[in-house]
Design an enzyme around this catalytic site. Structure first.
Site, PDB file in Angstrom:
ATOM      1  N   SER A 302       0.951  -1.250  -0.028  1.00  0.00           N
ATOM      2  CA  SER A 302      -0.061  -0.003  -0.116  1.00  0.00           C
ATOM      3  C   SER A 302       0.727   1.127  -0.196  1.00  0.00           C
ATOM      4  CB  SER A 302      -1.043   0.138   1.045  1.00  0.00           C
ATOM      5  OG  SER A 302      -1.736   1.330   1.391  1.00  0.00           O
ATOM      6  N   TRP A 305       2.533   1.684  -3.346  1.00  0.00           N
ATOM      7  CA  TRP A 305       1.537   2.307  -4.308  1.00  0.00           C
ATOM      8  C   TRP A 305       1.407   3.665  -4.396  1.00  0.00           C
ATOM      9  CZ3 TRP A 305      -3.354   4.552  -3.359  1.00  0.00           C
ATOM     10  CH2 TRP A 305      -4.111   4.897  -4.546  1.00  0.00           C
ATOM     11  N   HIS A 306       1.739   4.016  -3.082  1.00  0.00           N
ATOM     12  CA  HIS A 306       1.418   5.574  -2.940  1.00  0.00           C
ATOM     13  C   HIS A 306       2.826   6.332  -3.624  1.00  0.00           C
ATOM     14  CE1 HIS A 306      -1.772   4.970  -0.117  1.00  0.00           C
ATOM     15  NE2 HIS A 306      -2.021   6.289  -0.338  1.00  0.00           N
ATOM     16  N   GLY A 307       3.837   5.444  -3.531  1.00  0.00           N
ATOM     17  CA  GLY A 307       5.082   6.011  -4.116  1.00  0.00           C
ATOM     18  C   GLY A 307       6.326   5.299  -3.096  1.00  0.00           C
ATOM     19  N   TYR A 448      -4.883  13.798  -3.574  1.00  0.00           N
ATOM     20  CA  TYR A 448      -4.883  12.236  -3.858  1.00  0.00           C
ATOM     21  C   TYR A 448      -5.302  11.833  -5.590  1.00  0.00           C
ATOM     22  CZ  TYR A 448      -4.346   8.744  -0.556  1.00  0.00           C
ATOM     23  OH  TYR A 448      -4.019   7.532   0.363  1.00  0.00           O
TER      24      TYR A 448
END
Lengths: 451, 333
Positions: A302, A305-307, A448
């Site tokens: 997770s 996925w955000h970076g 977001y």
């Protein structure tokens, strides 16, 4: 085009109008045409990627449903289609082939959607969509591409493809009110906080300790209002079209532990990770240690996925989730406050966007006790006293309403048309006056959006 | 009954929205008074024989009261801060909807700018214009990328952040504004002498942009179509520096199109401007004494070169102007 912009609202208006004037059977195709036109306007590259994802999973869906019978072949087919789409997502999002390659809007959201669709067909949860145009609508329905939520096919197929709809003033009112509520959260709360955040994050030497903690707490409100505000707009607009999208937030800051927080925050993403990563890994069925490892894998993914800069954020969430299972106080309020503080402090990785700097800022809370300086200087962080009052009142309003949404909506439902009209007009007035937008302020960018 | 209630609610909301717009927009009465100048034209009797258009160099330097007092010329200055040439053009077009002057004087300083300088300056010129096709066109021509047309239609979208800056002035001038100019001339009696001549920077380019020439052509065509004489002027502002290359281009344009052009920078001695006494901004703007000298010269020039009426002979007009002159005399004391 941004979600909060005149052109977007004009597009919503035109879409809603066309949706209800075209013949019933043409309704889904009308939104599809508008969605394609919208996506094409972002550049042919963007269109290419989404067409690729849609086509590969459309074909895979049909193959998985009845063309390929062998279990092994089915698994390989699913594996290939997931790998292809994840590869594109990772490559494009991380700009592996250079920064010139455009990151298509909503690539994460539609990639997650098509993966969930393919896996669900593989699991025989529902049958594949044979109508290519309808399947395209599932992946390209334009409002969600801005900010989510990640829709499950079986959750939205009924209302998305339903043709026998007549304009409903009740649904339209609900949708409009929800859109306005989203704009309120974004413009009045989130953008107002952004002014302070800009001041604090631009000078990391001066603004440490109490300032850092202040920024973390404010950011919690900002991110919530920004993200859930965007989702409100998407859900609200969909409601006008009588397309029902699932909620993505459920008063997350009332959670008593991190596990509960993730059941309430970005619900569609949490559920996606649960169903398509955690459960396939074995979930909680393979012993305590394995369960804990699975939890950590999910949170690391997770974060990733955000970076890459968010891996540590994911790691700490995983750790605190596991700790929360064994460490808790007997008092609900204390648990809620502690959970809120943990979540707020961990937002540091979003605020400073540099892992080392975020860690430094977290450390400064425990080493610098400059609360006096913060109180003296609070008026110099970009907001006037009146603006702080507006921020405080608006934030309270957001949390009170969102915390009692169902009860309050029931009450609103029972009020007469006149009162509803007064409510909508008042909301427009409040947004117009107290919103932070216009010259000198980029009101449009949602935090977001970039994920 | 329900419909009636809804109509009443909508009417109340519309009135409230209008009042909020009125309340939140800047009044420009004590601060940045330049913002209120454009609207004052609408309250005037439309019988001017000379109309001045251009940037701050016209409203600070030309006094129509002097033009009337000395030669009986009725005139109005439709100037505004940093007025771009396309804004001058649309203001002129709008003016012609109200009256047909004999002479249009355009201050050519705006030729040096080929794009809007700032949103704030756009606002000072556009906000208080009455709605018309000209205003619409002016907005379209002037808007910067970050501006929206809607914010010109509903000022609340631009000035909403003034909610915590409202003062007594916003209440006092909610509906009525006071006049702070004389026929568009802004009086300033301060003296800030020019001490040193500002340094002249070399420019990469001296050629006026095509867009400026296009609008100058449009202004000229507009005047021709309406049988109006066009006069080009350059006010005697010491800075920003008016380059010889600029001057040559205007000279050439004027000659080619048979238009008169006066560069008052060349006539400082003849007019008697003394930059140690006649400026309130170290040479950027003339003060009252400087503007009076320049206006005196302008009055004579206009009278000698154009067929203008001595309106002092018209009892009706003269009565109005005498009243204004009496007030003007008090104000300049």
């Amino acid at each position: 085009m941004d979600l909060v912009s005149g052109s977007m609202f004009a597009m919503m208006l035109v879409t809603a109008f066309l949706y209800y004037v075209v013949p019933p059977k043409a309704k889904p195709y009308t939104i599809l045409a508008i969605s394609i036109a919208f996506y094409a306007s972002l550049g042919w590259q963007a269109l290419l990627y989404i067409v690729f994802s849609t086509m590969t999973t459309y074909v895979a869906g049909i193959l998985l449903e009845d063309k390929i019978k062998k279990r092994q072949m089915r698994a390989i087919t699913l594996g290939i289609v997931i790998a292809l789409n994840v590869l594109i997502l990772v490559t494009i999002k991380n700009q592996i082939f250079g920064k010139d390659i455009l990151v298509p809007m909503g690539i994460s959201y539609y990639t997650f959607q098509v993966i969930s669709y393919s896996v669900d067909i593989y699991r025989k949860k529902y049958t594949a969509q044979r109508n290519l145009a309808k399947y395209f609508l599932y992946t390209m329905y334009f409002p969600y591409l801005f900010i989510g939520p990640i829709n499950r096919y079986d959750d939205i197929e009924n209302t998305l493809y339903e043709t026998n709809k007549k304009f409903s003033s009740r649904q339209a009112f609900y949708g409009l009110a929800r859109i306005l509520w989203g704009i309120f959260k974004k413009l009045v709360v989130a953008n107002r906080i952004q002014i302070i955040m800009t001041t604090i994050t631009q000078d990391t030497t001066t603004y440490q300790g109490a300032y850092a903690l202040f920024a973390m707490l404010l950011y919690s409100a900002q991110l919530y209002c920004d993200f859930s505000g965007g989702i409100d707009i998407v859900i609200g607009f969909s409601r006008i079209l009588q397309i029902h999208l699932k909620e993505n937030f459920d008063v997350p800051y009332c959670s008593q532990n991190i596990q509960e927080f993730w059941r309430r925050w970005h619900i569609s993403l949490s559920n996606w990770f649960r169903d398509y990563v955690y459960i396939p890994l074995g979930g909680s069925r393979a012993g305590k240690l394995r369960t804990n490892i699975n939890v950590m894998i999910v949170f690391l993914l997770s974060g990733l996925w955000h970076g890459t800069g968010y891996v540590l954020w994911g790691f700490f969430h995983g750790v605190f989730l596991l700790l929360g299972k064994v460490v808790k106080t007997p008092w609900k309020v204390v648990n809620q406050i502690l959970t809120f503080l943990i979540v707020s402090v961990l937002w540091s990785f979003f605020i400073w966007q540099d892992t080392w700097q975020a860690c430094q800022m977290i450390g400064s809370i425990f080493t610098q006790f400059n609360y006096q300086a913060l109180l003296q200087n609070i008026g110099n962080l970009g907001l006037s006293f009146a603006n702080y009052v507006v921020l405080l009142l608006a934030t309270i309003a957001v949390f009170v309403y969102d915390g009692h949404k169902h009860k309050m909506n029931e009450r609103i439902k029972r009020t007469g048309t006149e009162m509803k009209l007064i409510g909508v007009i008042s909301m427009i007035f409040v947004i117009c006056i107290f919103g932070v937008y216009g010259i000198g302020f980029d009101a449009s960018a949602f935090i977001y959006n970039k994920f | 009954m329900k419909v009636v209630k809804i109509i009443i609610i909508v009417i109340i909301a519309t009135v409230a929205f209008y009042l909020l717009n009125q309340l939140l927009e800047p009044k420009y009465m004590t601060d940045l008074v330049e913002g209120s100048m454009i609207s004052q034209y609408y309250e005037e009797a439309k019988n001017h024989e000379v109309i001045f258009v251009g940037d701050c160099e016209v409203y600070a330097n030309i006094s129509p009261m002097v033009l009337y007092e000395k030669q009986g010329i009725t005139s109005y200055v439709r100037g505004s801060s940093q007025q771009m040439i396309w804004q001058s053009y649309y203001l002129l077009k709008e003016t012609l909807q109200y009256e047909k002057p004999k002479v249009i004087v355009f201050n050519v300083n705006a030729m040096r700018y080929d794009k809007p300088v700032s949103e704030a300056y756009n606002r000072l010129t556009i906000d208080k214009m009455k709605w018309s096709k000209e205003k619409y066109d002016m907005i379209q021509a002037s808007m910067l990328e970050e501006e929206t047309f809607l914010s010109y239609v509903f000022p609340i979208l631009r000035y909403h952040d003034r909610f915590d800056k409202l003062t007594q002035e916003d209440i006092d001038y909610l509906f009525q504004r006071k006049k702070n100019t004389y026929q568009g001339f802004l009086i300033n009696k301060e003296v800030k002498p020019l001490e040193d001549m500002p340094n002249v920077k070399k420019l990469a380019k001296y050629q006026f942009a095509d867009i400026d020439y296009d609008y100058l052509d449009k202004i000229q065509a507009l005047c021709e179509e309406n049988g109006i004489k066009l006069l080009l002027m350059k006010a005697p502002s010491v800075y920003p520096h008016w380059y010889d290359e600029y001057d040559a281009q205007i000279e050439a344009y004027a000659e080619k199109n048979q238009i008169n052009f006066i560069n008052f920078l060349d006539k400082v001695e003849e007019i008697g401007i003394d930059y140690s006494q006649d400026t309130y901004d170290r040479g950027l703007y003339l003060n009252l004494t400087g503007a009076t000298k320049l206006s005196n010269y302008m009055a004579t020039y206009l009278k000698q070169n154009y067929d203008l009426t001595d309106c002092r002979q018209n009892p009706e007009i003269n009565a109005i102007y005498q009243e204004k002159l009496a007030q003007y005399a008090k104000d300049i004391m």
